[in-house]
Scaffold this active site. Structure first.
Site, short mmCIF file in Angstrom:
data_model
loop_
_atom_site.label_atom_id
_atom_site.label_comp_id
_atom_site.label_asym_id
_atom_site.label_seq_id
_atom_site.Cartn_x
_atom_site.Cartn_y
_atom_site.Cartn_z
CG HIS A 155 59.13 -75.97 13.56
ND1 HIS A 155 58.00 -75.52 14.19
CD2 HIS A 155 58.85 -77.23 13.16
CE1 HIS A 155 57.05 -76.45 14.15
NE2 HIS A 155 57.55 -77.50 13.52
CG HIS A 167 59.14 -82.64 14.68
ND1 HIS A 167 59.24 -81.95 15.86
CD2 HIS A 167 58.35 -81.86 13.86
CE1 HIS A 167 58.54 -80.82 15.77
NE2 HIS A 167 58.00 -80.75 14.57
CG ASP A 184 52.77 -82.26 11.94
OD1 ASP A 184 53.27 -82.24 13.08
OD2 ASP A 184 53.24 -81.61 10.99
CG ASP A 219 58.27 -79.92 10.31
OD1 ASP A 219 57.42 -80.56 9.68
OD2 ASP A 219 58.26 -79.82 11.55
CD GLU A 230 54.22 -79.20 15.31
OE1 GLU A 230 55.27 -79.01 14.69
OE2 GLU A 230 53.36 -78.31 15.52
CG HIS A 262 51.34 -74.87 13.76
ND1 HIS A 262 52.44 -74.17 13.30
CD2 HIS A 262 51.81 -76.12 14.00
CE1 HIS A 262 53.49 -74.95 13.27
NE2 HIS A 262 53.14 -76.14 13.69
CE1 TYR A 272 55.63 -76.46 7.06
CE2 TYR A 272 57.95 -75.96 7.42
CZ TYR A 272 56.82 -76.68 7.74
OH TYR A 272 56.87 -77.60 8.76
CG HIS A 302 54.62 -80.98 6.16
ND1 HIS A 302 53.49 -81.60 6.65
CD2 HIS A 302 55.31 -80.58 7.25
CE1 HIS A 302 53.50 -81.56 7.98
NE2 HIS A 302 54.60 -80.95 8.37
#
Ligand code: FEO
Length: 398
Positions: free
Chosen positions: A147, A79, A83, A166, A81, A23, A194, A227
């Protein structure tokens, strides 16, 4: 390299031992991390997520060593995002018609980031299913605000695998892949970090989602997060932890957090910590200088605390910028049910304590009135004020 997860399900992600930040520079990575992607090879071949763009060539090359990309029947984008979506363009450019299953919000985030509205999106919501052959199905579960608004999880029937995105993840590099092979101390501390730093902001939604998962009564045998380690030996434990952590979590801990200019506020911090320990011998008492310690690890310590004392000297009618930046981050985490007190030295005007108190109140803390506010360097009277602050903070926790 493919790593077998179970039957025809393979891990095809990236273990990133060199990663230091996440992030931007908002989340410290101290033990590496991984971007977990998975390949399911039933009658249909399904790619579940991808990896961050810097690793896209390695990711695509690895896939091509084992399969023809044209064999991929479906992509599941859980998701948007980067990553997890960062290699989508590289894949879809070679198989442009491949159906991409994702939430409506994920379409927005993927189109917004990669500018390909022509991709073959198939919008799904909780309860929708995708038949992948051999008697197995993928069942989609929206994980809104866990999230991001676009997040979702996927349950694979037959093998009973929950691809949880996540949620339940850890920024933790583990070549051995499974929780029972990993260093459990590291893995659990990274799971908590996390949660505290990323998931807790949305704790009420997390609590509801855990309850919804309970009602679905899924026969989960593996949890494959995006992750860190795959959970196979501690599934009830990590689900229970998420329930506990999302319900105003605290341990018997009081944490002192401060920064200092010329050591006056540091002296107050240490006196407060000493008195806290005297007044509450059963409590864990910890003390952190914001400028010298990992800010995300401090946030995890706040997450565990029933009370905190925050100190800053006054500089230019404000608190130190190191404390101010951290306080903004603290507000984002939306902790509830915790007590707080403030302290600090000043030479001329002395606004920092009241500013700290206002920020802590706005961040959801119950701030006690007692302050340890010291003009110039602490003398015995100031140390007695620090003692009173510690005693009052302990009393308010009872
Ligand atoms: Fe691991 Fe929200 O991305």
């Amino acid at each position: 390299m493919f790593k077998k997860v179970k039957n025809n399900v393979y891990w095809v992600g990236k273990i990133d031992w060199e990663l230091e930040w996440f992030h931007g520079h908002d989340y410290s990575i101290n033990k590496g991390s991984s971007q977990n992607a998975y390949l399911i090879r039933e009658e249909k071949t399904v790619l579940v997520d991808t990896v961050w763009a810097p690793h896209k060539n390695e990711f695509v090359d690895n896939l091509k060593k084992e399969i023809d990309l044209k064999d991929i029947d479906y992509i599941i984008a859980q998701h948007g995002e980067v990553d997890h979506s960062g290699s989508l363009e590289a894949i879809v450019s070679e198989i442009p018609d491949v159906p991409i299953y994702c939430t409506a919000n994920c379409v927005k985030s993927l189109v917004g980031q990669y500018h390909h509205p022509e991709w073959n999106f198939h919008v799904v919501k909780t309860g929708d299913e995708l038949d992948i052959g051999n008697g197995k199905k993928l069942q989609f579960i929206e994980m809104r605000m866990l999230h991001w608004p676009d997040s979702m999880a996927t349950f694979m029937t037959g093998d009973n695998i929950l691809f949880s995105m996540d949620v339940f993840g850890q920024h933790y590099a583990v070549e051995e892949m499974f929780d029972d092979k990993a260093n459990n101390c590291d893995m659990w501390s990274e799971a908590m970090k996390y949660f505290a730093n990323i998931i807790h902001t949305f704790a009420p939604m997390c609590k509801m989602k855990m309850s919804e998962l309970d009602k679905m009564n899924l026969p989960i045998e593996l949890i494959c997060p995006s992750h860190g380690a795959i959970w196979r030996s501690q599934i009830p434990e990590i689900i229970k932890a998420y329930k506990d952590w999302s319900d105003n979590y605290q341990e018997n801990q009081i944490t002192v957090i401060y920064d200092t200019m010329w050591d006056g506020t540091k002296k107050l911090a240490h006196r407060i910590a000493q008195t806290l320990k005297k007044e509450s011998p059963d409590s864990v008492v910890k003390i952190y200088n914001i400028s010298q310690f990992d800010k995300n690890d401090i946030m995890t310590e706040v997450f565990k605390s029933k009370a905190i004392a925050v100190g800053s000297p006054t500089v230019a009618q404000n608190m130190l910028s190191s404390v101010g930046g951290w306080m903004e981050f603290l507000k984002e985490c939306r902790f509830k049910g915790k007590k707080a007190a403030v302290f600090g030295c000043y030479g001329w005007s002395g606004e920092a304590c009241d500013i700290l108190s206002k920020h802590l109140t706005e961040s959801g803390f119950e701030v006690i009135e007692t302050q340890a506010k010291c003009n110039w360097n602490p003398d015995e009277e100031n140390f007695e004020a620090a003692d009173k602050l510690a005693k009052d903070l302990v009393a308010t926790c009872k």
